[in-house]
Design a protein around this motif. Structure first.
Motif, PDB file in Angstrom:
ATOM      1  N   GLY A 206     -31.094  16.400 -20.252  1.00 12.69           N
ATOM      2  CA  GLY A 206     -30.662  16.426 -18.855  1.00 12.69           C
ATOM      3  C   GLY A 206     -31.802  16.660 -17.870  1.00 12.69           C
ATOM      4  O   GLY A 206     -31.569  16.740 -16.661  1.00 12.69           O
ATOM      5  N   THR A 234     -27.168   4.300 -15.131  1.00 17.15           N
ATOM      6  CA  THR A 234     -27.406   4.603 -16.548  1.00 17.15           C
ATOM      7  C   THR A 234     -28.647   3.899 -17.120  1.00 17.15           C
ATOM      8  O   THR A 234     -29.106   4.294 -18.187  1.00 17.15           O
ATOM      9  CB  THR A 234     -26.168   4.243 -17.409  1.00 17.15           C
ATOM     10  OG1 THR A 234     -25.807   2.888 -17.148  1.00 17.15           O
ATOM     11  CG2 THR A 234     -25.001   5.149 -17.075  1.00 17.15           C
ATOM     12  N   ALA A 286     -25.646  17.935 -10.401  1.00 17.83           N
ATOM     13  CA  ALA A 286     -24.878  16.788 -10.883  1.00 17.83           C
ATOM     14  C   ALA A 286     -25.763  15.557 -10.983  1.00 17.83           C
ATOM     15  O   ALA A 286     -26.635  15.339 -10.142  1.00 17.83           O
ATOM     16  CB  ALA A 286     -23.719  16.502  -9.936  1.00 17.83           C
ATOM     17  N   THR A 289     -23.796   8.788 -11.844  1.00 18.88           N
ATOM     18  CA  THR A 289     -24.054   7.455 -12.394  1.00 18.88           C
ATOM     19  C   THR A 289     -22.881   6.545 -12.021  1.00 18.88           C
ATOM     20  O   THR A 289     -21.875   7.022 -11.481  1.00 18.88           O
ATOM     21  CB  THR A 289     -24.152   7.475 -13.936  1.00 18.88           C
ATOM     22  OG1 THR A 289     -22.818   7.562 -14.471  1.00 18.88           O
ATOM     23  CG2 THR A 289     -24.975   8.641 -14.445  1.00 18.88           C
ATOM     24  N   ARG A 291     -20.920   5.501 -14.092  1.00 18.97           N
ATOM     25  CA  ARG A 291     -19.849   5.882 -15.025  1.00 18.97           C
ATOM     26  C   ARG A 291     -19.202   7.208 -14.638  1.00 18.97           C
ATOM     27  O   ARG A 291     -18.455   7.780 -15.419  1.00 18.97           O
ATOM     28  CB  ARG A 291     -20.419   6.039 -16.429  1.00 18.97           C
ATOM     29  CG  ARG A 291     -21.035   4.802 -17.006  1.00 18.97           C
ATOM     30  CD  ARG A 291     -19.915   3.955 -17.570  1.00 18.97           C
ATOM     31  NE  ARG A 291     -20.433   2.934 -18.433  1.00 18.97           N
ATOM     32  CZ  ARG A 291     -20.132   2.843 -19.729  1.00 18.97           C
ATOM     33  NH1 ARG A 291     -19.350   3.714 -20.308  1.00 18.97           N
ATOM     34  NH2 ARG A 291     -20.612   1.851 -20.436  1.00 18.97           N
ATOM     35  N   GLY A 292     -19.577   7.757 -13.505  1.00 18.28           N
ATOM     36  CA  GLY A 292     -19.026   9.041 -13.098  1.00 18.28           C
ATOM     37  C   GLY A 292     -20.150  10.047 -12.910  1.00 18.28           C
ATOM     38  O   GLY A 292     -21.321   9.723 -13.120  1.00 18.28           O
ATOM     39  N   GLN A 293     -19.772  11.269 -12.504  1.00 15.62           N
ATOM     40  CA  GLN A 293     -20.808  12.289 -12.338  1.00 15.62           C
ATOM     41  C   GLN A 293     -20.765  13.273 -13.505  1.00 15.62           C
ATOM     42  O   GLN A 293     -19.695  13.564 -14.034  1.00 15.62           O
ATOM     43  CB  GLN A 293     -20.654  12.996 -11.006  1.00 15.62           C
ATOM     44  CG  GLN A 293     -19.302  13.618 -10.792  1.00 15.62           C
ATOM     45  CD  GLN A 293     -19.322  14.566  -9.612  1.00 15.62           C
ATOM     46  OE1 GLN A 293     -20.353  15.029  -9.191  1.00 15.62           O
ATOM     47  NE2 GLN A 293     -18.151  14.857  -9.088  1.00 15.62           N
ATOM     48  N   PHE A 294     -21.947  13.738 -13.886  1.00 18.49           N
ATOM     49  CA  PHE A 294     -22.060  14.560 -15.090  1.00 18.49           C
ATOM     50  C   PHE A 294     -22.916  15.784 -14.814  1.00 18.49           C
ATOM     51  O   PHE A 294     -23.909  15.689 -14.095  1.00 18.49           O
ATOM     52  CB  PHE A 294     -22.760  13.757 -16.206  1.00 18.49           C
ATOM     53  CG  PHE A 294     -22.005  12.540 -16.616  1.00 18.49           C
ATOM     54  CD1 PHE A 294     -21.129  12.574 -17.690  1.00 18.49           C
ATOM     55  CD2 PHE A 294     -22.149  11.343 -15.913  1.00 18.49           C
ATOM     56  CE1 PHE A 294     -20.417  11.453 -18.056  1.00 18.49           C
ATOM     57  CE2 PHE A 294     -21.430  10.213 -16.273  1.00 18.49           C
ATOM     58  CZ  PHE A 294     -20.566  10.266 -17.344  1.00 18.49           C
ATOM     59  N   SER A 298     -24.623  17.321 -20.182  1.00 21.23           N
ATOM     60  CA  SER A 298     -23.688  16.483 -20.940  1.00 21.23           C
ATOM     61  C   SER A 298     -24.085  15.007 -20.935  1.00 21.23           C
ATOM     62  O   SER A 298     -23.398  14.163 -21.490  1.00 21.23           O
ATOM     63  CB  SER A 298     -22.269  16.655 -20.390  1.00 21.23           C
ATOM     64  OG  SER A 298     -22.177  16.003 -19.157  1.00 21.23           O
ATOM     65  N   VAL A 299     -25.236  14.722 -20.337  1.00 22.65           N
ATOM     66  CA  VAL A 299     -25.631  13.327 -20.189  1.00 22.65           C
ATOM     67  C   VAL A 299     -25.965  12.693 -21.551  1.00 22.65           C
ATOM     68  O   VAL A 299     -25.864  11.484 -21.739  1.00 22.65           O
ATOM     69  CB  VAL A 299     -26.803  13.271 -19.170  1.00 22.65           C
ATOM     70  CG1 VAL A 299     -28.140  13.253 -19.800  1.00 22.65           C
ATOM     71  CG2 VAL A 299     -26.603  12.159 -18.185  1.00 22.65           C
ATOM     72  N   THR A 301     -24.273  12.696 -24.187  1.00 29.05           N
ATOM     73  CA  THR A 301     -23.094  12.041 -24.757  1.00 29.05           C
ATOM     74  C   THR A 301     -23.011  10.602 -24.256  1.00 29.05           C
ATOM     75  O   THR A 301     -22.779   9.661 -25.011  1.00 29.05           O
ATOM     76  CB  THR A 301     -21.809  12.812 -24.327  1.00 29.05           C
ATOM     77  OG1 THR A 301     -22.036  14.184 -24.563  1.00 29.05           O
ATOM     78  CG2 THR A 301     -20.595  12.335 -25.057  1.00 29.05           C
ATOM     79  N   LEU A 302     -23.266  10.450 -22.965  1.00 25.31           N
ATOM     80  CA  LEU A 302     -23.260   9.119 -22.362  1.00 25.31           C
ATOM     81  C   LEU A 302     -24.394   8.267 -22.954  1.00 25.31           C
ATOM     82  O   LEU A 302     -24.229   7.080 -23.232  1.00 25.31           O
ATOM     83  CB  LEU A 302     -23.449   9.292 -20.847  1.00 25.31           C
ATOM     84  CG  LEU A 302     -23.442   8.058 -19.981  1.00 25.31           C
ATOM     85  CD1 LEU A 302     -22.095   7.352 -20.058  1.00 25.31           C
ATOM     86  CD2 LEU A 302     -23.738   8.440 -18.526  1.00 25.31           C
TER      87      LEU A 302
END
Ligand SMILES: O=C(COP(=O)(O)O)[C@H](O)[C@H](O)COP(=O)(O)O
Length: 331
Positions: A206, A234, A286, A289, A291-294, A298-299, A301-302
């Motif tokens: 991260g 991403t 935060a 992306t 694909r949503g905010q992370f 936890s990035v 996992t993406l």
């Protein structure tokens, strides 16, 4: 063995990236994909092997320009892994298709990310920016389109003053801009609601690699309680960091920092000009992306979902697993 012939456009794009005529992670990726398409479209290769050799050579030339923005190898890998066919015509078509699908996705991703990032901004918010990031500007642009009044404190960003580009683009969106020198950032942080920056690369833990000065800004923002938001499509995720690789920080010429005559007057000194730094995840609130905010932690996992467990050189042949993943990627 002779080097495969490169299209002059590939050389020009590579030079423009190297000299920063073309700059910013997303813009570099777009230019590189478009250069590969030109190489493919205008190739005079007579055999599939010669054609593949040309595209790989073009990719290497483009990759050798700037080391930090991972969007560049990610773009090249995207196109090369989709190069497929038994004839020159089929190979050409596959590279053209992949290049244009990559560029479309890039545009769409920035738009989707802008929408998501804009949701974090409230009517009346004041945002501090660093450098110039098209992903970060997209968030402000969408907020403005949502009818929110946004104002900005724009850091100049020494030594190359990319803050001027941000200031101009925000002005064009009707955003009131206050330009500050970098060292005034801490003083102004109390007056802003968010720090908003882009990224050149995001590591598996991260950490955010972005323009030099981002990490100091983030530390100060954390101390002041100002949230730090990173806008990054991403393609900024750095898959190699999942297997322990570190991100190479570009060192640029000292002439960007000090004019030769000033230097001569000072005498014997060392000048360092790192272009990027690393902001630890604990200073980032935060990562936004398409694909949503992370939360930064936890990035990974993406990253696994998008890249599998790791990658190889952009010009390597795709593995069976990568080949299988292709069709759904294109949707
Ligand atoms: O650090 C920079 C540019 O550095 P340089 O000027 O040295 O290329 C930008 O914040 C990122 O590249 C993201 O930009 P974008 O969001 O446009 O991809």
């Amino acid at each position: 063995m002779d080097e495969p012939p490169l299209h002059p456009r590939v050389e020009t794009v590579a030079e423009d990236i190297e000299t920063m005529e073309t700059r910013g992670a997303a813009t570099i990726a777009d230019a590189a994909a478009s250069a590969l398409v030109t190489q493919a479209a205008e190739s005079r290769a007579e055999t599939p092997a010669a054609f593949r050799g040309e595209i790989r050579a073009a990719a290497r030339t483009l990759l050798d320009t700037r080391p930090t923005a991972v969007s560049l190898p990610n773009a090249l890998r995207y196109v090369l892994q989709r190069m497929d066919g038994e004839s020159v015509a089929a190979l050409r078509a596959s590279v053209e298709r992949a290049g244009s699908s990559f560029r479309d996705q890039l545009d769409r991703a920035q738009d989707d990310l802008g929408e998501i990032g804009a949701n974090r901004l409230r009517d009346g918010d004041r945002v501090m920016t660093h450098c110039h990031s098209t992903d970060a500007v997209a968030c402000i642009e969408h907020a403005v389109q949502q009818g929110k009044a946004i104002s900005a404190v724009v850091k100049e960003t020494r030594p190359r003053k990319q803050g001027h580009i941000t200031a101009r683009e925000l002005r064009e969106l009707g955003v009131p801009v206050t330009l500050i020198v970098d060292s005034a950032a801490r003083r102004s942080l109390g007056d802003v609601d968010h720090v908003l920056v882009g990224a050149d690369a995001i590591a598996a833990d991260g950490s955010v690699v972005n323009k030099i000065g981002t990490s100091g800004l983030a530390v100060n923002a954390r101390e002041r309680g100002t949230p730090v938001m990173v806008a990054a499509q991403t393609i900024k995720l750095h898959p190699d960091t999942m297997t322990g690789h570190t991100v190479d920080i570009e060192m640029r010429d000292e002439s960007e920092v000090i004019a030769p005559e000033d230097r001569a007057e000072i005498g014997e000194i060392t000048v360092e000009n790192p272009a990027f730094d690393v902001t630890p995840p604990r200073h980032v609130d935060a990562i936004v992306t398409e694909r949503g905010q992370f939360p930064p932690e936890s990035v990974v996992t993406l990253m696994r979902e998008l890249f599998g467990e790791g990658t190889r050189e952009p010009w390597a042949e795709p593995t069976t697993r990568e080949a299988e993943r292709r069709p759904e990627d294109e949707s």
